[in-house]
Structures are given as C-alpha cells and as structure tokens.
Design a protein around this motif. Structure first.
Motif, PDB file in Angstrom:
ATOM      1  N   TYR A   1     -11.053 -30.318  51.051  1.00 58.17           N
ATOM      2  CA  TYR A   1     -10.980 -28.750  51.271  1.00 58.17           C
ATOM      3  C   TYR A   1     -10.532 -27.609  50.562  1.00 58.17           C
ATOM      4  N   GLY A   2     -10.684 -28.181  49.611  1.00 59.68           N
ATOM      5  CA  GLY A   2     -11.142 -27.068  48.244  1.00 59.68           C
ATOM      6  C   GLY A   2     -10.290 -27.144  47.092  1.00 59.68           C
ATOM      7  N   PHE A   3      -9.324 -28.151  47.029  1.00 60.77           N
ATOM      8  CA  PHE A   3      -8.176 -28.611  46.373  1.00 60.77           C
ATOM      9  C   PHE A   3      -8.985 -29.473  45.472  1.00 60.77           C
ATOM     10  N   ASP A   4      -8.091 -29.317  43.501  1.00 61.93           N
ATOM     11  CA  ASP A   4      -8.216 -29.845  43.256  1.00 61.93           C
ATOM     12  C   ASP A   4      -7.520 -30.443  42.555  1.00 61.93           C
ATOM     13  N   LEU A   5      -8.285 -32.380  42.873  1.00 61.82           N
ATOM     14  CA  LEU A   5      -7.398 -33.726  42.877  1.00 61.82           C
ATOM     15  C   LEU A   5      -6.345 -33.467  41.946  1.00 61.82           C
ATOM     16  N   ARG A   6      -6.584 -33.418  41.278  1.00 59.41           N
ATOM     17  CA  ARG A   6      -5.083 -33.395  40.130  1.00 59.41           C
ATOM     18  C   ARG A   6      -3.933 -31.937  39.913  1.00 59.41           C
ATOM     19  N   ASN A   7      -3.953 -31.213  40.458  1.00 56.42           N
ATOM     20  CA  ASN A   7      -3.357 -30.413  40.860  1.00 56.42           C
ATOM     21  C   ASN A   7      -3.216 -30.676  42.332  1.00 56.42           C
ATOM     22  N   TYR A   8      -3.686 -31.373  43.008  1.00 57.32           N
ATOM     23  CA  TYR A   8      -3.271 -31.875  44.561  1.00 57.32           C
ATOM     24  C   TYR A   8      -2.233 -32.761  44.252  1.00 57.32           C
ATOM     25  N   GLN A   9      -2.362 -34.405  43.256  1.00 63.54           N
ATOM     26  CA  GLN A   9      -1.233 -34.934  42.614  1.00 63.54           C
ATOM     27  C   GLN A   9       0.348 -34.652  42.463  1.00 63.54           C
ATOM     28  N   ARG A  10      -0.208 -33.955  41.223  1.00 60.49           N
ATOM     29  CA  ARG A  10       1.434 -33.164  40.906  1.00 60.49           C
ATOM     30  C   ARG A  10       1.614 -32.283  42.358  1.00 60.49           C
ATOM     31  N   LEU A  11       1.709 -32.026  42.892  1.00 60.04           N
ATOM     32  CA  LEU A  11       1.617 -31.194  44.055  1.00 60.04           C
ATOM     33  C   LEU A  11       2.245 -32.530  44.889  1.00 60.04           C
ATOM     34  N   GLU A  12       1.870 -33.370  45.258  1.00 63.20           N
ATOM     35  CA  GLU A  12       2.421 -34.201  46.140  1.00 63.20           C
ATOM     36  C   GLU A  12       3.906 -35.029  45.446  1.00 63.20           C
ATOM     37  N   ALA A  13       2.853 -35.132  43.611  1.00 61.48           N
ATOM     38  CA  ALA A  13       4.517 -36.014  43.187  1.00 61.48           C
ATOM     39  C   ALA A  13       6.404 -34.397  43.322  1.00 61.48           C
ATOM     40  N   GLY A  14       5.582 -33.937  43.436  1.00 60.16           N
ATOM     41  CA  GLY A  14       6.503 -32.631  43.595  1.00 60.16           C
ATOM     42  C   GLY A  14       6.462 -32.203  42.101  1.00 60.16           C
ATOM     43  N   ASP A  15       5.433 -32.195  41.316  1.00 58.98           N
ATOM     44  CA  ASP A  15       5.692 -31.152  40.032  1.00 58.98           C
ATOM     45  C   ASP A  15       5.308 -30.322  39.457  1.00 58.98           C
ATOM     46  N   HIS A  16       4.666 -29.667  40.760  1.00 57.88           N
ATOM     47  CA  HIS A  16       3.927 -28.062  41.299  1.00 57.88           C
ATOM     48  C   HIS A  16       4.723 -27.492  42.334  1.00 57.88           C
TER      49      HIS A  16
ATOM     50  N   HIS B   1       0.201 -22.599  52.985  1.00 58.86           N
ATOM     51  CA  HIS B   1      -1.019 -22.242  54.561  1.00 58.86           C
ATOM     52  C   HIS B   1      -2.073 -22.850  54.103  1.00 58.86           C
ATOM     53  N   LYS B   2      -2.304 -22.559  52.860  1.00 65.19           N
ATOM     54  CA  LYS B   2      -3.996 -23.723  53.396  1.00 65.19           C
ATOM     55  C   LYS B   2      -3.820 -25.306  53.554  1.00 65.19           C
ATOM     56  N   LEU B   3      -2.715 -25.514  53.134  1.00 64.70           N
ATOM     57  CA  LEU B   3      -2.361 -27.186  53.824  1.00 64.70           C
ATOM     58  C   LEU B   3      -2.376 -27.128  55.108  1.00 64.70           C
ATOM     59  N   ALA B   4      -1.670 -26.261  55.305  1.00 65.71           N
ATOM     60  CA  ALA B   4      -1.730 -26.582  57.358  1.00 65.71           C
ATOM     61  C   ALA B   4      -2.514 -26.190  57.754  1.00 65.71           C
ATOM     62  N   VAL B   5      -3.861 -24.950  57.072  1.00 67.43           N
ATOM     63  CA  VAL B   5      -5.183 -25.341  58.128  1.00 67.43           C
ATOM     64  C   VAL B   5      -5.308 -26.848  58.140  1.00 67.43           C
ATOM     65  N   ALA B   6      -6.226 -26.710  56.370  1.00 68.69           N
ATOM     66  CA  ALA B   6      -6.836 -28.259  56.099  1.00 68.69           C
ATOM     67  C   ALA B   6      -6.273 -29.137  57.126  1.00 68.69           C
ATOM     68  N   LEU B   7      -5.171 -29.208  57.314  1.00 66.10           N
ATOM     69  CA  LEU B   7      -4.185 -30.902  58.160  1.00 66.10           C
ATOM     70  C   LEU B   7      -3.935 -30.276  59.260  1.00 66.10           C
ATOM     71  N   ARG B   8      -3.886 -29.222  59.716  1.00 65.61           N
ATOM     72  CA  ARG B   8      -4.316 -28.630  61.422  1.00 65.61           C
ATOM     73  C   ARG B   8      -3.085 -28.907  61.739  1.00 65.61           C
ATOM     74  N   VAL B   9      -1.654 -28.485  61.220  1.00 69.13           N
ATOM     75  CA  VAL B   9      -0.534 -28.341  61.666  1.00 69.13           C
ATOM     76  C   VAL B   9      -0.086 -27.258  61.220  1.00 69.13           C
ATOM     77  N   ASP B  10       1.222 -26.880  61.840  1.00 62.64           N
ATOM     78  CA  ASP B  10       1.944 -25.848  61.457  1.00 62.64           C
ATOM     79  C   ASP B  10       2.850 -25.396  60.379  1.00 62.64           C
ATOM     80  N   ILE B  11       2.702 -25.239  59.337  1.00 66.92           N
ATOM     81  CA  ILE B  11       3.388 -24.471  58.585  1.00 66.92           C
ATOM     82  C   ILE B  11       4.622 -25.244  58.321  1.00 66.92           C
TER      83      ILE B  11
END
Length: 74
Positions: free
Chosen positions: A36-51, A59-69
């Motif tokens: 979905y266009g996410f850099d793996l390392r940056n995505y990992q930091r995002l999920e860890a709450g480090d970013h 918004h891009k995550l909501a579209v990719a995962l098909r959920v309301d923001i």
C-alpha cells in the motif's frame, strides 16, 4: 513531562495500537503494508508509537485497510 505531553503520548500509543489491531484483523503483516506504499521501517515505527503520523498518513491507512478514519481514534 507536563500533562499535555502525557496526554499526547497516550493518544499516540492508542492510535498505534488501533492501527495494529485493524491491520491484524485484516490478516495482514507489517511487510504486507509495503503493498500500500508504506516503507516497512517507518510503518514499524508508527505501530510502535515511535512516530507521529500525519493526517495524510492516517487517511492513507484508513483507505488501505478499508475502515473509517475514526476507527484509529477509538
């Protein structure tokens, strides 16, 4: 750390946990998010709450995962 910073950190951790929860509920790995266009390392930091994600990223995550923001802010 003042009260406002503590609240922000708590919010960031909550958003990260919700992103992870939704991704896993879709049966996707962190590596799958590269599709979905996410850099793996940056995505990992995002999920860890480090970013702190931008509104565009959320918004891009909501579209990719098909959920309301709003799902990420519960």
């Amino acid at each position: 750390m003042n009260s406002l910073e503590k609240k922000y950190d708590k919010l960031l951790i909550n958003i990260a946990a919700n992103i992870k929860r939704v991704r896993k509920s879709r049966g996707l790995s962190q590596r799958d998010m590269e599709t979905y266009g996410f850099d793996l390392r940056n995505y990992q930091r995002l999920e860890a709450g480090d970013h702190s994600p931008s509104l565009y990223t959320v918004h891009k995550l909501a579209v990719a995962l098909r959920v309301d923001i709003a799902e990420f802010f519960k």
